[in-house]
Design a protein around this motif. Sequence first.
Motif, mmCIF file in Angstrom:
data_model
loop_
_atom_site.group_PDB
_atom_site.id
_atom_site.type_symbol
_atom_site.label_atom_id
_atom_site.label_comp_id
_atom_site.label_asym_id
_atom_site.label_seq_id
_atom_site.Cartn_x
_atom_site.Cartn_y
_atom_site.Cartn_z
ATOM 1 N N PRO A 44 11.237 5.477 6.914
ATOM 2 C CA PRO A 44 10.385 4.689 6.357
ATOM 3 C C PRO A 44 10.917 3.494 5.284
ATOM 4 C CG PRO A 44 10.792 6.347 4.262
ATOM 5 C CD PRO A 44 11.861 6.614 5.948
ATOM 6 N N CYS A 45 10.639 2.726 5.878
ATOM 7 C CA CYS A 45 10.737 0.824 4.735
ATOM 8 C C CYS A 45 9.881 1.539 3.121
ATOM 9 C CB CYS A 45 10.254 0.573 5.284
ATOM 10 S SG CYS A 45 11.381 -0.390 7.577
ATOM 11 N N ARG A 46 10.649 0.798 2.445
ATOM 12 C CA ARG A 46 8.569 0.382 1.267
ATOM 13 C C ARG A 46 9.848 -0.742 0.631
ATOM 14 N NH1 ARG A 46 13.367 3.929 0.579
ATOM 15 N NH2 ARG A 46 11.233 5.757 0.334
ATOM 16 N N ASP A 71 0.557 -1.333 -0.028
ATOM 17 C CA ASP A 71 -0.144 -0.410 -0.178
ATOM 18 C C ASP A 71 0.691 1.897 0.140
ATOM 19 O OD1 ASP A 71 -2.584 -1.651 -0.091
ATOM 20 O OD2 ASP A 71 -2.516 -1.456 2.317
ATOM 21 N N GLY A 72 1.606 1.030 0.234
ATOM 22 C CA GLY A 72 2.847 2.393 0.288
ATOM 23 C C GLY A 72 4.281 2.599 1.709
ATOM 24 N N GLU A 73 5.026 3.076 1.644
ATOM 25 C CA GLU A 73 5.757 3.070 2.589
ATOM 26 C C GLU A 73 5.248 3.180 4.277
ATOM 27 O OE1 GLU A 73 7.923 7.581 2.983
ATOM 28 O OE2 GLU A 73 8.518 5.962 1.200
ATOM 29 N N ALA A 74 5.985 2.746 4.935
ATOM 30 C CA ALA A 74 6.098 3.422 6.168
ATOM 31 C C ALA A 74 7.171 2.603 7.226
ATOM 32 C CB ALA A 74 4.642 1.992 6.481
ATOM 33 N N SER A 75 6.418 3.731 8.429
ATOM 34 C CA SER A 75 7.661 3.281 9.301
ATOM 35 C C SER A 75 7.467 2.308 10.631
ATOM 36 C CB SER A 75 6.965 4.419 10.494
ATOM 37 O OG SER A 75 6.415 4.721 11.499
ATOM 38 N N VAL A 76 8.457 1.900 10.355
ATOM 39 C CA VAL A 76 8.526 1.306 12.272
ATOM 40 C C VAL A 76 7.623 0.770 12.823
ATOM 41 C CG1 VAL A 76 9.867 -0.518 13.197
ATOM 42 C CG2 VAL A 76 11.308 0.537 11.540
ATOM 43 N N MET A 77 7.428 2.096 13.599
ATOM 44 C CA MET A 77 5.584 1.671 14.369
ATOM 45 C C MET A 77 4.486 1.969 13.302
ATOM 46 S SD MET A 77 7.296 3.043 17.325
ATOM 47 C CE MET A 77 6.079 3.021 18.447
ATOM 48 N N GLU A 78 4.558 1.806 12.526
ATOM 49 C CA GLU A 78 3.218 2.123 11.189
ATOM 50 C C GLU A 78 3.592 0.386 10.846
ATOM 51 O OE1 GLU A 78 2.624 6.359 9.068
ATOM 52 O OE2 GLU A 78 4.350 4.475 8.724
ATOM 53 N N MET A 112 3.614 -6.921 19.713
ATOM 54 C CA MET A 112 5.086 -7.862 19.533
ATOM 55 C C MET A 112 5.516 -6.343 20.374
ATOM 56 S SD MET A 112 6.766 -9.114 16.222
ATOM 57 C CE MET A 112 5.627 -10.084 15.450
ATOM 58 N N SER A 113 7.271 -6.525 20.539
ATOM 59 C CA SER A 113 7.674 -5.397 20.775
ATOM 60 C C SER A 113 8.717 -4.739 19.466
ATOM 61 C CB SER A 113 9.005 -5.689 21.699
ATOM 62 O OG SER A 113 9.923 -6.456 20.921
ATOM 63 N N GLN A 114 8.999 -3.461 19.376
ATOM 64 C CA GLN A 114 9.478 -2.832 17.962
ATOM 65 C C GLN A 114 10.637 -3.566 18.297
ATOM 66 O OE1 GLN A 114 9.915 1.429 18.616
ATOM 67 N NE2 GLN A 114 11.379 1.211 17.367
ATOM 68 N N PRO A 115 11.717 -4.184 18.822
ATOM 69 C CA PRO A 115 12.931 -4.724 18.898
ATOM 70 C C PRO A 115 12.631 -5.687 17.827
ATOM 71 C CG PRO A 115 13.424 -4.398 20.460
ATOM 72 C CD PRO A 115 11.550 -3.867 20.247
ATOM 73 N N SER A 116 10.851 -6.843 19.271
ATOM 74 C CA SER A 116 11.274 -8.141 17.396
ATOM 75 C C SER A 116 10.385 -7.839 15.945
ATOM 76 C CB SER A 116 9.604 -8.737 17.873
ATOM 77 O OG SER A 116 10.303 -8.948 19.581
ATOM 78 N N ILE A 117 10.093 -6.509 15.575
ATOM 79 C CA ILE A 117 9.390 -5.983 14.473
ATOM 80 C C ILE A 117 11.048 -5.707 13.857
ATOM 81 C CG2 ILE A 117 9.158 -4.112 13.653
ATOM 82 C CD1 ILE A 117 6.483 -6.346 14.410
ATOM 83 N N ARG A 123 15.104 0.635 3.019
ATOM 84 C CA ARG A 123 14.864 1.921 4.548
ATOM 85 C C ARG A 123 15.059 2.986 4.097
ATOM 86 N NH1 ARG A 123 15.072 -0.770 10.431
ATOM 87 N NH2 ARG A 123 15.746 -2.960 9.634
ATOM 88 N N GLY A 124 14.343 4.109 3.938
ATOM 89 C CA GLY A 124 14.993 5.443 3.658
ATOM 90 C C GLY A 124 15.262 6.431 4.888
ATOM 91 N N ARG A 125 15.539 7.910 4.492
ATOM 92 C CA ARG A 125 14.983 8.599 5.434
ATOM 93 C C ARG A 125 14.961 9.657 5.275
ATOM 94 N NH1 ARG A 125 17.856 7.434 10.358
ATOM 95 N NH2 ARG A 125 20.720 6.968 9.892
ATOM 96 N N ASP A 126 13.727 10.263 5.650
ATOM 97 C CA ASP A 126 12.984 11.271 5.826
ATOM 98 C C ASP A 126 13.077 11.842 7.136
ATOM 99 O OD1 ASP A 126 10.345 13.112 5.709
ATOM 100 O OD2 ASP A 126 9.286 11.318 5.626
ATOM 101 N N ALA A 127 14.157 12.907 7.551
ATOM 102 C CA ALA A 127 14.186 13.856 8.854
ATOM 103 C C ALA A 127 14.463 12.327 10.186
ATOM 104 C CB ALA A 127 12.550 14.554 9.329
ATOM 105 N N GLN A 128 13.761 12.311 11.586
ATOM 106 C CA GLN A 128 13.870 11.082 11.984
ATOM 107 C C GLN A 128 13.035 10.911 11.721
ATOM 108 O OE1 GLN A 128 14.400 12.104 14.788
ATOM 109 N NE2 GLN A 128 15.039 15.038 14.430
ATOM 110 N N ARG A 129 12.375 10.233 10.528
ATOM 111 C CA ARG A 129 11.543 8.987 10.051
ATOM 112 C C ARG A 129 12.576 8.216 9.638
ATOM 113 N NH1 ARG A 129 7.276 8.707 6.441
ATOM 114 N NH2 ARG A 129 5.964 6.799 6.886
#
Length: 114
Positions: free
Chosen positions: A67-69, A25-32, A39-44, A59-65
């Motif tokens: 995003p994975c694609r 559906d498009g790129e998303a952050s680890v949190m998304e 499961m925990s963020q380290p597991s993801i 994985r790209g860089r977008d300021a603090q984020r």
Amino acid sequence: MNQLDATFAALADPTRRAILARLMDGEASVMELAEPFAMSQPSISKHLKVLENAGLISRGRDAQRRPCRLEAKPLAEANDWLERYRKIWEGNYQRLDVLLAAMQAKKAAGDAEQ
């Protein structure tokens, strides 16, 4: 490990397949990406690392984020590999259909004689 092995190893896990489905559906952050999983963020992050090492995501860089694609090339290569076998299976099924039709015709001819 070659690319095809890495792709199939990454796809063997249902969580990783769900992550890839989400990224369609498009790129998303680890949190998304972590949101639907209990499961925990380290597991993801471990799952993401496997996907990244297999070349299935980047994985790209977008300021603090970060995003994975989805990266489609390894999936296309796996599909090409599977497609060769699908053609073999399809040919086997077509020969079976011909055999079954011949057997049914023979049975119908035998029933008509009685």
